[in-house]
Design an enzyme around this catalytic site. Structure first.
Site: not given
Length: 493
Positions: A233, A263, A287, A306, A340-341, A358
Site C-alpha cells: 500500500q 477507537h 496504526d 497486520d 494475512d488476517a 479493524d
C-alpha cells in the site's frame, strides 16, 4: 549490430515497457478512482481495444515510413507513460474529468503500443522469411512481458513507487528508439528529436519527486509529512494545523481531530462486557490506535495481525505516530504477526477472549474476505465461549447496504449481533457490529475504563441508533459471492 538483431532487442524492450505501462495506469486508476477489480478490468480492456485499433491503423503507414513511425511511437511513449502520473493527479479532485483523463491516456498509449509489432514485422520482413519473422518478433515481445509483470509486482512498485516505475518504462521505450536510430541512420531531425526527448525525460526523472509531491499535496489538501510506498500500500501522513491524518492508498484512515470517537467506541464498548481479560487479538489496526485503547485492560497477552510489516515499523518508529498511539507498540504483552488476517484466523490454534477487527473497507475481493460468512465462522471457533468480537462496518448513511450485509452475515454465522452507529465528523455516521456467543445486556452496561469521549449515555445511544436503522433486503457476503464489493461501489457508480 544488424538491423534485425537491433529490432528484436527493441521488441523485447517494448514488450517490457508495454506491460509496465499497462500495470502502472491500472494501479493509478485504482489509487485515484477506487475499486481495483473494476479499474484493472476497464484499463486493461481499453488497452486491448486500443492496441487492436493501433495495429489496424499501421496498415495505412507507407512501407518507406515504417522505421520513422516506429521511432516516433517510441519517443511519444517514452514521454507519455511517465507524464501520465502527474497529469492524472492534476485532475484527481474531479471524478468525471479524472476518469476521462485516465481512460483517455490508456487509449492513446495502447494505440501507440499496438503499432509496434505490425511495424516491427514489416521492417524485419526485409531480413527474415515470413514464418521466422513473425515468430521471432512475437517471441521477443512475450519474453519482454514476462519479467516486466513479475518485476512490477515484486520490485518496481514496492521499491521505486509508481512515478519512478512509469519513468523506467519510458526509458525502455527511449532505448528502443535510440537502437533503431543507431542502426537505420535516419535523417538528422530524428536524431535531434531522440536526444531532445532524452533530455526532457531525464529532467523529469530528476525533478519528479517535486512535481509528484506538489500534485499529491493538491490531492490531499494538506501538508504531506510522510510518504511511503510499501509492497502492499501507499502510506501518507499529513498535517493540517495541530492535527494529523493518515491515508492508505488515498483513503483516509483517521484524523486526530476525532479519531478517539472511533477507537474508544471500537474498544471500550465491547471490552466492558468481557468477563475475563486473558488474551486479545487485533486484526489490522497497524496504526496502533486500537492497541492504545486496548492496553488499558489487564490482558495477559495481546496479539496484533497486520499484513504490512512496513506499516507496523512506521507506526512504531515515526515520532508523530508514536505520540498519537502513545508508544503502544512497545507494550511487553504485545506480539505482532505480519500475516494475512483471514489466513491467520483460519490456522491459529489460539482461543481469544476478545477480538477487534479493524480492517479496511471491503473495496476489493481480498478485503471483502474478512467480512465473509466463512471468516466469521472461523472466528467463532477461535473465540472462547464467553468471548466477544467487534468489527468496523463502514458508512451507515451512504453505504447502508454494506453495513446491513455485514450485520446479516454475522448473524448467519451464529453470533448474537449488536449494531452500533457513532458519528465521526471526518467520516460521518460510522457503523460497528459486536458479535458474541452469549447474549449481552446493554441495560446494565457500564464502562470499565476512563475515556476521553465515550461515556455510558453515548454508548447506549450508539446502540439505540444502530438498532433503529432500517436495513434493505441485502444478501449474506460469502467468498464465492462477495456482494459487499457491489454494495460498496453502488452509490459511487
Amino acid at each position: 549490430m544488424s538491423v534485425s538483431t537491433a529490432l528484436k532487442l527493441c521488441i523485447f524492450f517494448t514488450g517490457f515497457a508495454g506491460i509496465v505501462a499497462e500495470y502502472s495506469l491500472a494501479t493509478l486508476a485504482t489509487y485515484l478512482l477506487g475499486n481495483a477489480v473494476l479499474q484493472w478490468s476497464v484499463v486493461i480492456s481499453i488497452f486491448l481495444l486500443s492496441m487492436g485499433l493501433g495495429s489496424h491503423a499501421s496498415r495505412y503507414i507507407p512501407d518507406d515510413k515504417t522505421p520513422l513511425a516506429f521511432v516516433l511511437a517510441e519517443l511519444f511513449l517514452s514521454l507519455l507513460v511517465p507524464f501520465s502520473v502527474p497529469i492524472a493527479y492534476h485532475f484527481a479532485n474531479n471524478f468525471l474529468h479524472l476518469q476521462t483523463v485516465i481512460y483517455g491516456l490508456s487509449f492513446v498509449i495502447g494505440s501507440l503500443i499496438g503499432l509496434e509489432i505490425p511495424l516491427a514485422v514489416r521492417i524485419n520482413n526485409m531480413y527474415e522469411e515470413l514464418k521466422v519473422n513473425i515468430s521471432s518478433v512475437l517471441e521477443k515481445d512475450y519474453l519482454g512481458s514476462v519479467p516486466a509483470g513479475l518485476l512490477y509486482a515484486y520490485l518496481f512498485l514496492p521499491k521505486l513507487g509508481l512515478p519512478l516505475t512509469a519513468i523506467l518504462a519510458g526509458f525502455f521505450n527511449l532505448i528502443s528508439a535510440f537502437l533503431l536510430v543507431k542502426v537505420l541512420k535516419p535523417k538528422k531531425f530524428l536524431k535531434f528529436l531522440a536526444i531532445f526527448t532524452f533530455f526532457l525525460l531525464a529532467t523529469y526523472a530528476v525533478g519528479h519527486k517535486r512535481i509528484t509531491l506538489y500534485e499529491e499535496q493538491k490531492f490531499y489538501g494538506e501538508e504531506i509529512i510522510h510518504f511511503e510506498q510499501t509492497p502492499y500500500q501507499k502510506i501518507v501522513l499529513t498535517r493540517f494545523g495541530k492535527h494529523y491524518s493518515l491515508y492508505l492508498d488515498g483513503h483516509l484512515q483517521f484524523s486526530t481531530l476525532d479519531e478517539k470517537r472511533y477507537h474508544e467506541t471500537l474498544v471500550h464498548v465491547p471490552a466492558s462486557f468481557l468477563k475475563r481479560y486473558e488474551k486479545a487479538l487485533i486484526l489490522g489496526g497497524g496504526d496502533g490506535l486500537a492497541l492504545r485503547e486496548l492496553r488499558k485492560y489487564p490482558f495477559g497477552e495481546i496479539h496484533l495481525v497486520d499484513l504490512d510489516p512496513k506499516m507496523i515499523e512506521f507506526s512504531k518508529k515515526n515520532l508523530v505516530m508514536r505520540k498519537i498511539n502513545e508508544n503502544s507498540f512497545y507494550d511487553t504483552r504485545l506480539k505482532v504477526f505480519s500475516e494475512d488476517a483471514f489466513n491467520f484466523v483460519k490456522k491459529t490454534k489460539e482461543k481469544y477472549d476478545f477480538v477487534i477487527v479493524d480492517l479496511i473497507d471491503p473495496r476489493t475481493p481480498s478485503s471483502a474476505r474478512v467480512y465473509s460468512l466463512e471468516f466469521y465462522m472461523s472466528l467463532k471457533n477461535k473465540l472462547k465461549e464467553d468471548g466477544i468480537f467487534i468489527t468496523q462496518a463502514g458508512d451507515t448513511f451512504y453505504k447502508r447496504e454494506v453495513f446491513c450485509s455485514i450485520l446479516k452475515t454475522i448473524k448467519k454465522a451464529g453470533f448474537y449481533a449488536y449494531p452500533l452507529v457513532v458519528y465521526i465528523p471526518t467520516f460521518g455516521e460510522w457503523g460497528m457490529v459486536i458479535g458474541s456467543k452469549e447474549p449481552l445486556n446493554f441495560e446494565n452496561f457500564e464502562l470499565k475504563e476512563k475515556t476521553e469521549f465515550l461515556n455510558r449515555e453515548r454508548a447506549l445511544a450508539f446502540y439505540t441508533l444502530g438498532k433503529s436503522l432500517e436495513c434493505p433486503n441485502v444478501e449474506v457476503n460469502t467468498l464465492l459471492k462477495p456482494v459487499l464489493i457491489y454494495y460498496y461501489y453502488k452509490i459511487q457508480n
